[in-house]
Scaffold this motif. Structure first.
Motif, PDB file in Angstrom:
ATOM      1  N   GLU A  15       0.839  -1.140  -0.032  1.00  0.00           N
ATOM      2  CA  GLU A  15      -0.008   0.099  -0.099  1.00  0.00           C
ATOM      3  C   GLU A  15       0.763   1.299   0.019  1.00  0.00           C
ATOM      4  O   GLU A  15       1.786   1.303   0.767  1.00  0.00           O
ATOM      5  CB  GLU A  15      -1.078  -0.092   1.145  1.00  0.00           C
ATOM      6  N   SER A  16       0.532   2.216  -1.150  1.00  0.00           N
ATOM      7  CA  SER A  16       1.561   3.471  -0.889  1.00  0.00           C
ATOM      8  C   SER A  16       1.282   4.265   0.212  1.00  0.00           C
ATOM      9  O   SER A  16       0.105   4.311   0.768  1.00  0.00           O
ATOM     10  CB  SER A  16       0.924   4.246  -2.284  1.00  0.00           C
ATOM     11  N   PRO A  17       2.379   5.250   0.562  1.00  0.00           N
ATOM     12  CA  PRO A  17       2.307   5.870   1.519  1.00  0.00           C
ATOM     13  C   PRO A  17       1.021   6.869   1.252  1.00  0.00           C
ATOM     14  O   PRO A  17       0.647   7.214   0.288  1.00  0.00           O
ATOM     15  CB  PRO A  17       3.461   6.464   1.610  1.00  0.00           C
ATOM     16  N   LYS A  18       0.464   7.389   2.464  1.00  0.00           N
ATOM     17  CA  LYS A  18      -0.662   8.427   2.315  1.00  0.00           C
ATOM     18  C   LYS A  18       0.079   9.727   2.120  1.00  0.00           C
ATOM     19  O   LYS A  18       0.969  10.337   2.869  1.00  0.00           O
ATOM     20  CB  LYS A  18      -1.413   8.452   3.588  1.00  0.00           C
ATOM     21  N   PHE A  19      -0.456  10.351   0.813  1.00  0.00           N
ATOM     22  CA  PHE A  19       0.045  11.779   0.546  1.00  0.00           C
ATOM     23  C   PHE A  19      -1.070  12.580   0.790  1.00  0.00           C
ATOM     24  O   PHE A  19      -2.199  12.372   0.774  1.00  0.00           O
ATOM     25  CB  PHE A  19       0.607  11.717  -0.885  1.00  0.00           C
ATOM     26  N   ASP A  20      -0.420  13.882   1.116  1.00  0.00           N
ATOM     27  CA  ASP A  20      -1.472  15.043   1.336  1.00  0.00           C
ATOM     28  C   ASP A  20      -2.519  15.068   0.049  1.00  0.00           C
ATOM     29  O   ASP A  20      -2.130  14.975  -0.954  1.00  0.00           O
ATOM     30  CB  ASP A  20      -0.703  16.319   1.329  1.00  0.00           C
ATOM     31  N   ARG A  21      -3.669  15.002   0.280  1.00  0.00           N
ATOM     32  CA  ARG A  21      -4.789  15.236  -0.613  1.00  0.00           C
ATOM     33  C   ARG A  21      -5.507  16.727  -0.747  1.00  0.00           C
ATOM     34  O   ARG A  21      -6.605  16.858  -1.293  1.00  0.00           O
ATOM     35  CB  ARG A  21      -5.667  14.201  -0.847  1.00  0.00           C
ATOM     36  N   THR A  22      -5.078  17.490   0.194  1.00  0.00           N
ATOM     37  CA  THR A  22      -5.993  18.913   0.470  1.00  0.00           C
ATOM     38  C   THR A  22      -6.107  19.758  -0.711  1.00  0.00           C
ATOM     39  O   THR A  22      -6.844  20.718  -0.620  1.00  0.00           O
ATOM     40  CB  THR A  22      -5.479  19.673   1.832  1.00  0.00           C
ATOM     41  N   TRP A  23      -5.161  19.552  -1.842  1.00  0.00           N
ATOM     42  CA  TRP A  23      -5.323  20.283  -2.847  1.00  0.00           C
ATOM     43  C   TRP A  23      -6.332  19.981  -3.934  1.00  0.00           C
ATOM     44  O   TRP A  23      -6.457  20.392  -5.014  1.00  0.00           O
ATOM     45  CB  TRP A  23      -3.877  20.471  -3.412  1.00  0.00           C
ATOM     46  N   VAL A  24      -6.678  18.445  -3.693  1.00  0.00           N
ATOM     47  CA  VAL A  24      -7.516  18.066  -5.022  1.00  0.00           C
ATOM     48  C   VAL A  24      -8.936  18.696  -5.298  1.00  0.00           C
ATOM     49  O   VAL A  24      -9.572  19.337  -4.260  1.00  0.00           O
ATOM     50  CB  VAL A  24      -7.609  16.568  -4.480  1.00  0.00           C
ATOM     51  N   VAL A  25      -9.246  18.884  -6.418  1.00  0.00           N
ATOM     52  CA  VAL A  25     -10.484  19.588  -6.815  1.00  0.00           C
ATOM     53  C   VAL A  25     -11.547  18.463  -6.783  1.00  0.00           C
ATOM     54  O   VAL A  25     -11.444  17.421  -7.981  1.00  0.00           O
ATOM     55  CB  VAL A  25     -10.162  20.209  -8.260  1.00  0.00           C
ATOM     56  N   ASP A  26     -12.312  18.386  -5.916  1.00  0.00           N
ATOM     57  CA  ASP A  26     -13.372  17.187  -5.965  1.00  0.00           C
ATOM     58  C   ASP A  26     -14.727  17.809  -5.391  1.00  0.00           C
ATOM     59  O   ASP A  26     -15.310  16.955  -4.717  1.00  0.00           O
ATOM     60  CB  ASP A  26     -12.853  16.061  -4.979  1.00  0.00           C
ATOM     61  N   GLY A  27     -15.121  18.858  -5.773  1.00  0.00           N
ATOM     62  CA  GLY A  27     -16.446  19.603  -5.310  1.00  0.00           C
ATOM     63  C   GLY A  27     -16.197  20.260  -3.916  1.00  0.00           C
ATOM     64  O   GLY A  27     -15.638  19.949  -3.057  1.00  0.00           O
ATOM     65  N   CYS A  28     -16.668  21.460  -3.834  1.00  0.00           N
ATOM     66  CA  CYS A  28     -16.433  22.384  -2.749  1.00  0.00           C
ATOM     67  C   CYS A  28     -17.592  22.570  -1.497  1.00  0.00           C
ATOM     68  O   CYS A  28     -17.436  23.402  -0.979  1.00  0.00           O
ATOM     69  CB  CYS A  28     -15.889  23.901  -3.416  1.00  0.00           C
ATOM     70  N   GLU A  29     -18.477  21.826  -1.957  1.00  0.00           N
ATOM     71  CA  GLU A  29     -19.612  21.808  -0.964  1.00  0.00           C
ATOM     72  C   GLU A  29     -19.008  21.834   0.398  1.00  0.00           C
ATOM     73  O   GLU A  29     -18.477  20.807   0.713  1.00  0.00           O
ATOM     74  CB  GLU A  29     -20.622  20.936  -1.244  1.00  0.00           C
ATOM     75  N   GLY A  30     -19.541  22.643   1.276  1.00  0.00           N
ATOM     76  CA  GLY A  30     -18.880  22.876   2.797  1.00  0.00           C
ATOM     77  C   GLY A  30     -17.467  23.193   2.900  1.00  0.00           C
ATOM     78  O   GLY A  30     -17.160  23.190   3.898  1.00  0.00           O
ATOM     79  N   ARG A  31     -16.736  23.617   1.993  1.00  0.00           N
ATOM     80  CA  ARG A  31     -15.350  24.071   2.162  1.00  0.00           C
ATOM     81  C   ARG A  31     -15.240  25.425   1.149  1.00  0.00           C
ATOM     82  O   ARG A  31     -15.779  25.455   0.182  1.00  0.00           O
ATOM     83  CB  ARG A  31     -14.538  22.936   2.085  1.00  0.00           C
ATOM     84  N   GLU A  32     -14.168  25.904   0.943  1.00  0.00           N
ATOM     85  CA  GLU A  32     -13.758  26.928   0.380  1.00  0.00           C
ATOM     86  C   GLU A  32     -13.257  26.229  -0.907  1.00  0.00           C
ATOM     87  O   GLU A  32     -12.656  25.261  -0.918  1.00  0.00           O
ATOM     88  CB  GLU A  32     -12.421  27.928   0.912  1.00  0.00           C
ATOM     89  N   LYS A  33     -13.464  26.893  -2.026  1.00  0.00           N
ATOM     90  CA  LYS A  33     -13.207  26.335  -3.264  1.00  0.00           C
ATOM     91  C   LYS A  33     -11.727  26.333  -3.567  1.00  0.00           C
ATOM     92  O   LYS A  33     -10.896  27.259  -3.063  1.00  0.00           O
ATOM     93  CB  LYS A  33     -13.829  27.187  -4.655  1.00  0.00           C
ATOM     94  N   ARG A  34     -11.164  25.316  -4.348  1.00  0.00           N
ATOM     95  CA  ARG A  34      -9.740  25.249  -4.682  1.00  0.00           C
ATOM     96  C   ARG A  34      -9.566  25.807  -6.135  1.00  0.00           C
ATOM     97  O   ARG A  34     -10.166  25.106  -7.061  1.00  0.00           O
ATOM     98  CB  ARG A  34      -9.198  23.934  -4.543  1.00  0.00           C
ATOM     99  N   ILE A  35      -8.681  26.268  -6.559  1.00  0.00           N
ATOM    100  CA  ILE A  35      -8.112  26.626  -7.931  1.00  0.00           C
ATOM    101  C   ILE A  35      -6.854  26.092  -8.215  1.00  0.00           C
ATOM    102  O   ILE A  35      -5.824  26.690  -7.535  1.00  0.00           O
ATOM    103  CB  ILE A  35      -8.457  28.307  -7.984  1.00  0.00           C
ATOM    104  N   LEU A  36      -6.792  25.382  -9.088  1.00  0.00           N
ATOM    105  CA  LEU A  36      -5.409  25.144  -9.605  1.00  0.00           C
ATOM    106  C   LEU A  36      -4.983  25.781 -11.020  1.00  0.00           C
ATOM    107  O   LEU A  36      -5.461  25.221 -11.974  1.00  0.00           O
ATOM    108  CB  LEU A  36      -5.304  23.282  -9.626  1.00  0.00           C
ATOM    109  N   ALA A  37      -4.291  26.846 -10.690  1.00  0.00           N
ATOM    110  CA  ALA A  37      -3.710  27.717 -12.039  1.00  0.00           C
ATOM    111  C   ALA A  37      -2.558  28.098 -11.731  1.00  0.00           C
ATOM    112  O   ALA A  37      -1.981  28.308 -10.699  1.00  0.00           O
ATOM    113  CB  ALA A  37      -4.771  28.979 -12.018  1.00  0.00           C
ATOM    114  N   SER A  38      -1.675  28.422 -12.951  1.00  0.00           N
ATOM    115  CA  SER A  38      -0.242  28.724 -12.844  1.00  0.00           C
ATOM    116  C   SER A  38       0.002  30.276 -13.362  1.00  0.00           C
ATOM    117  O   SER A  38       1.164  30.681 -13.438  1.00  0.00           O
ATOM    118  CB  SER A  38       0.329  27.822 -13.800  1.00  0.00           C
ATOM    119  N   TYR A  39      -1.249  31.168 -13.450  1.00  0.00           N
ATOM    120  CA  TYR A  39      -1.077  32.348 -14.003  1.00  0.00           C
ATOM    121  C   TYR A  39      -0.525  33.309 -12.571  1.00  0.00           C
ATOM    122  O   TYR A  39      -1.331  33.090 -11.602  1.00  0.00           O
ATOM    123  CB  TYR A  39      -2.161  32.916 -14.542  1.00  0.00           C
ATOM    124  N   SER A  40       0.517  33.959 -12.875  1.00  0.00           N
ATOM    125  CA  SER A  40       1.083  34.951 -11.780  1.00  0.00           C
ATOM    126  C   SER A  40       0.519  36.412 -12.243  1.00  0.00           C
ATOM    127  O   SER A  40       0.724  36.854 -13.193  1.00  0.00           O
ATOM    128  CB  SER A  40       2.375  35.033 -11.738  1.00  0.00           C
TER     129      SER A  40
END
Length: 358
Positions: free
Chosen positions: A187-212
């Motif tokens: 079983e692979s080690p458990k890695f951080d998944r707090t960045w995943v885009v999986d629906g934002c109901e009940g939490r702040e939305k996450r945006i994965l973008a590279s533009y500065s």
């Protein structure tokens, strides 16, 4: 459960991906990598995964980008011209810190080139390839078991560092059938998944973008990536030393030529020549630490490459001009023999001796 089977190199990569938990594969057929998508098309759906043949390589890498945002394990595979088309998508993926595995079954170029094995994609693989200051972790297997093991490891490294990881092989390794031990991955080690885009109901939305949006943000982002890559360089350098501990002369080679060079070393030792080999396993980060124990003893280093001389630049940087570095190379899909390489070493030694006597 372990199982020993006979598979083609590209099929080994596909099986390793399945057993690593890869759920999504996007690609486009190109020789000599086509068996990767063929094998996964036949076997991944039954394991709950999806394979999609995109309209082209650009479409495939952008599908990987989108799918990786969901946190699923994602892979694509191609060969040299196809990898060239993926460069913009790889730059975007590195900037957004998306884990994915990219397989390059290197064929010779430039242009369409030919279908034979080559190492002409070294620069493209280890120097970023696309625009901007970014890196891919690059693993270079040299035999069937390593194709399996390093593909599995690539998925873990991608998740650990949130970065694309490349498995750089070639037309020879991809097409050769060899026995391989298939092992279920622990079983692979458990890695951080707090960045995943999986629906934002009940939490702040996450945006994965590279533009500065400002130069100040741009510099801050680039400093963050710079520190990240320096940390990877420090802990992920990997190599194999083969009879290098007492060597007067060193070969440096990876992948297919790395395994050929082992025979050269053994043949040289039979003739009384203290020849050794350093075989880089990570091409980035390049294993600079491998050379430190040998610099005061080794008289010359020879890189053996299937190109006009690309890795030789990193070897020269690693030894900091303390040891002469030479190149023996073949091109256009041609492989050197162990005898050719040894003949070059013997002529180099003879030349050095004549110069000393003069």
């Amino acid at each position: 459960m372990e199982e020993k089977v006979l598979l083609k190199g590209n099929e080994i990569i596909g099986e390793a991906a399945i057993r690593s938990g890869c759920k999504l594969f996007f690609g486009y057929p190109i020789t000599p990598s086509t068996e990767v998508i063929e094998y996964l098309s036949a076997n991944l759906p039954s394991q709950g995964g999806t394979v999609l043949q995109a309209e082209d390589e650009i479409g495939a890498i952008n599908m990987c980008y989108g799918a990786a945002c969901t946190g699923n394990r994602v892979m694509t595979a191609s060969s040299s011209p196809g990898i060239s088309l993926k460069q913009e998508g790889l730059s975007f993926s590195a900037a957004v810190e998306l884990p994915m595995v990219v397989v390059n079954v290197n064929r010779c170029g430039p242009g369409l080139g030919g279908l034979g094995p080559a190492q002409s994609d070294y620069f493209q693989s280890v120097k970023g390839g696309g625009h901007g200051d970014y890196r891919l972790i690059v693993l270079a297997p040299s035999k069937a078991q390593e194709l399996y093991d390093y593909t599995m490891e690539a998925f873990d490294l991608a998740d650990q560092y949130r970065n694309p990881v490349m498995v750089l092989t070639d037309g020879y390794l991809g097409q050769t059938m060899e026995p391989v031990v298939l092992k279920d991955r622990p079983e692979s080690p458990k890695f951080d998944r707090t960045w995943v885009v999986d629906g934002c109901e009940g939490r702040e939305k996450r945006i994965l973008a590279s533009y500065s949006l400002t130069n100040e943000i741009g510099e801050a982002n680039n400093r963050y990536w710079e520190a990240k890559y320096k940390a990877i360089q420090e802990v992920e350098q990997r190599w194999e030393s083969f009879h290098a501990e007492d060597a007067d002369y060193l070969l440096v080679s990876y992948g297919t030529t790395g395994r050929i060079c082992k025979s050269t070393v053994l043949n040289a030792r039979k003739k009384g020549i203290k020849l050794g080999l350093i075989r880089p396993i990570t091409l980035w980060p390049f294993p600079e630490k491998a050379f430190e124990p040998h610099l005061e003893r080794v008289k010359s280093i020879v890189t053996v490459e299937l190109n006009t001389g690309q890795m030789i630049e990193d070897v020269k940087l690693a030894v900091e001009c303390q040891v002469p570095v030479h190149l023996y190379h073949r091109q256009g899909g041609m492989l050197p023999t162990e005898t050719e390489i040894l003949d070059y070493i013997e002529e180099m030694i003879a030349t050095d001796t004549r110069e000393v006597q003069a």
